[in-house]
Design a protein around this motif. Structure first.
Motif, PDB file in Angstrom:
ATOM      1  N   VAL A   1      25.865 -83.664 -58.634  1.00  0.00           N
ATOM      2  CA  VAL A   1      26.879 -84.151 -57.711  1.00  0.00           C
ATOM      3  C   VAL A   1      28.260 -84.029 -58.336  1.00  0.00           C
ATOM      4  O   VAL A   1      28.407 -84.115 -59.561  1.00  0.00           O
ATOM      5  CB  VAL A   1      26.613 -85.627 -57.314  1.00  0.00           C
ATOM      6  N   GLY A   2      29.247 -83.792 -57.502  1.00  0.00           N
ATOM      7  CA  GLY A   2      30.640 -83.810 -57.927  1.00  0.00           C
ATOM      8  C   GLY A   2      31.436 -84.609 -56.922  1.00  0.00           C
ATOM      9  O   GLY A   2      31.342 -84.354 -55.713  1.00  0.00           O
TER      10      GLY A   2
ATOM     11  N   ALA B   1      34.506 -79.750 -54.976  1.00  0.00           N
ATOM     12  CA  ALA B   1      34.958 -80.883 -54.166  1.00  0.00           C
ATOM     13  C   ALA B   1      36.480 -80.958 -54.131  1.00  0.00           C
ATOM     14  O   ALA B   1      37.078 -81.230 -53.087  1.00  0.00           O
ATOM     15  CB  ALA B   1      34.366 -82.177 -54.721  1.00  0.00           C
ATOM     16  N   SER B   2      37.108 -80.717 -55.268  1.00  0.00           N
ATOM     17  CA  SER B   2      38.566 -80.760 -55.335  1.00  0.00           C
ATOM     18  C   SER B   2      39.192 -79.666 -54.475  1.00  0.00           C
ATOM     19  O   SER B   2      40.167 -79.919 -53.742  1.00  0.00           O
ATOM     20  CB  SER B   2      39.021 -80.616 -56.795  1.00  0.00           C
TER      21      SER B   2
ATOM     22  N   GLU C   1      27.478 -81.846 -48.363  1.00  0.00           N
ATOM     23  CA  GLU C   1      28.870 -82.245 -48.540  1.00  0.00           C
ATOM     24  C   GLU C   1      29.193 -83.421 -47.625  1.00  0.00           C
ATOM     25  O   GLU C   1      28.887 -83.385 -46.428  1.00  0.00           O
ATOM     26  CB  GLU C   1      29.778 -81.063 -48.200  1.00  0.00           C
ATOM     27  N   ASN C   2      29.791 -84.459 -48.176  1.00  0.00           N
ATOM     28  CA  ASN C   2      30.285 -85.597 -47.413  1.00  0.00           C
ATOM     29  C   ASN C   2      31.791 -85.698 -47.564  1.00  0.00           C
ATOM     30  O   ASN C   2      32.310 -85.542 -48.683  1.00  0.00           O
ATOM     31  CB  ASN C   2      29.649 -86.910 -47.887  1.00  0.00           C
ATOM     32  N   LEU C   3      32.483 -85.983 -46.477  1.00  0.00           N
ATOM     33  CA  LEU C   3      33.928 -86.161 -46.484  1.00  0.00           C
ATOM     34  C   LEU C   3      34.271 -87.562 -45.993  1.00  0.00           C
ATOM     35  O   LEU C   3      33.555 -88.148 -45.182  1.00  0.00           O
ATOM     36  CB  LEU C   3      34.614 -85.142 -45.580  1.00  0.00           C
ATOM     37  N   PHE C   4      35.393 -88.051 -46.469  1.00  0.00           N
ATOM     38  CA  PHE C   4      35.894 -89.359 -46.040  1.00  0.00           C
ATOM     39  C   PHE C   4      37.414 -89.298 -46.094  1.00  0.00           C
ATOM     40  O   PHE C   4      37.985 -88.753 -47.039  1.00  0.00           O
ATOM     41  CB  PHE C   4      35.380 -90.454 -46.971  1.00  0.00           C
TER      42      PHE C   4
ATOM     43  N   VAL D   1      41.662 -88.401 -49.249  1.00  0.00           N
ATOM     44  CA  VAL D   1      40.473 -87.681 -48.798  1.00  0.00           C
ATOM     45  C   VAL D   1      39.474 -87.654 -49.945  1.00  0.00           C
ATOM     46  O   VAL D   1      39.778 -87.151 -51.031  1.00  0.00           O
ATOM     47  CB  VAL D   1      40.802 -86.237 -48.372  1.00  0.00           C
ATOM     48  N   TRP D   2      38.305 -88.223 -49.710  1.00  0.00           N
ATOM     49  CA  TRP D   2      37.219 -88.183 -50.675  1.00  0.00           C
ATOM     50  C   TRP D   2      36.239 -87.073 -50.304  1.00  0.00           C
ATOM     51  O   TRP D   2      35.956 -86.857 -49.119  1.00  0.00           O
ATOM     52  CB  TRP D   2      36.464 -89.505 -50.698  1.00  0.00           C
ATOM     53  N   VAL D   3      35.722 -86.388 -51.313  1.00  0.00           N
ATOM     54  CA  VAL D   3      34.701 -85.369 -51.109  1.00  0.00           C
ATOM     55  C   VAL D   3      33.586 -85.598 -52.121  1.00  0.00           C
ATOM     56  O   VAL D   3      33.839 -85.783 -53.307  1.00  0.00           O
ATOM     57  CB  VAL D   3      35.260 -83.943 -51.295  1.00  0.00           C
ATOM     58  N   ALA D   4      32.358 -85.599 -51.625  1.00  0.00           N
ATOM     59  CA  ALA D   4      31.178 -85.602 -52.503  1.00  0.00           C
ATOM     60  C   ALA D   4      30.414 -84.313 -52.214  1.00  0.00           C
ATOM     61  O   ALA D   4      30.048 -84.060 -51.064  1.00  0.00           O
ATOM     62  CB  ALA D   4      30.297 -86.805 -52.241  1.00  0.00           C
ATOM     63  N   THR D   5      30.217 -83.514 -53.236  1.00  0.00           N
ATOM     64  CA  THR D   5      29.484 -82.262 -53.106  1.00  0.00           C
ATOM     65  C   THR D   5      28.168 -82.381 -53.859  1.00  0.00           C
ATOM     66  O   THR D   5      28.154 -82.688 -55.056  1.00  0.00           O
ATOM     67  CB  THR D   5      30.293 -81.083 -53.666  1.00  0.00           C
TER      68      THR D   5
END
Length: 224
Positions: free
Chosen positions: A197-198, A122-123, A160-163, A215-219
């Protein structure tokens, strides 16, 4: 303005959609009535929201379509740090993971285990998004699953979700609320066969304005 993107791909689970059926969906997002449960509170000065979810055409009641999105959103007191945009980074990451797991419990799903490998993935994705100035799952034309491979996570399914939003202007609860309001993002949060999840966020600039952004990322994933 906030932006969100979500993707589910490369699934090998027997219940997964057919490989290669990738399409744009959820191209509209309601932003005219900010409230306590809206994606971004009114104090941010929200004027428009762009939402484009890349996901497979795969939506069933088992993936979270059986009740309103806000039924999956935890109360403000349920996850420490979830309502603070200025909480320490570690506290905000824990809050997003907590909110995801609260939604999964509400949907009768198994709790996701925090994965250091998925946090690394995610990072890496978030930093690539920030450096390219492009909210995309393949920023600068990069490999969609490159960060996942580099993290060493051997996956059977992956989401994967992005914000993206103004730095200091959105809380962890705002982020998860935005994902839950989109069917594609909500499906990733609630997919029954994900196990890990990460979550993380990185600083950015120039994605949609001249100010500092986050920027948020959830993997999400399940192992082979």
């Amino acid at each position: 303005m906030i932006l969100t993107r979500g993707r589910f791909t490369k699934a090998r689970h027997t219940a997964s959609p057919e490989k290669g059926r990738d399409a744009l969906r959820d191209r509209s997002y309601r932003a005219d009535v900010p409230s306590a449960t809206a994606a971004v509170p009114a104090r941010i000065g929200l004027t428009a929201v762009l939402l484009a979810t890349l996901a497979f055409l795969f939506a069933t009641p088992a993936d979270g379509g059986e009740r309103a999105w806000n039924a999956y959103l935890a109360p403000a007191s349920a996850c420490p740090g979830s309502t603070s945009a200025s909480a320490p980074a570690a506290a905000q990451r824990r809050a997003v993971t907590c909110l995801i797991n609260w939604a999964r419990k509400r949907g009768g799903r198994a709790k996701l285990a925090p994965s250091t490998s998925l946090v690394r993935a995610a990072s890496m994705k978030g930093k690539k998004v920030a450096s390219c100035g492009e909210l995309s799952h393949t920023p600068c034309g990069s490999d969609l699953i490159g960060p996942l491979k580099a993290s060493g996570y051997r996956y059977a399914s992956f989401g994967e979700n992005l914000f993206a939003g103004p730095q200091g202007g959105v809380t962890p609860r705002d982020v998860v609320a935005a994902w839950l309001q989109s069917s594609g993002h909500r499906e990733n949060v609630l997919r029954p066969y994900f196990r890990d999840v990460g979550t993380t966020f990185v600083q950015a600039h120039g994605l949609f304005n001249d100010g500092p952004e986050v920027v948020w990322v959830a993997t999400f994933g399940s192992r082979r």
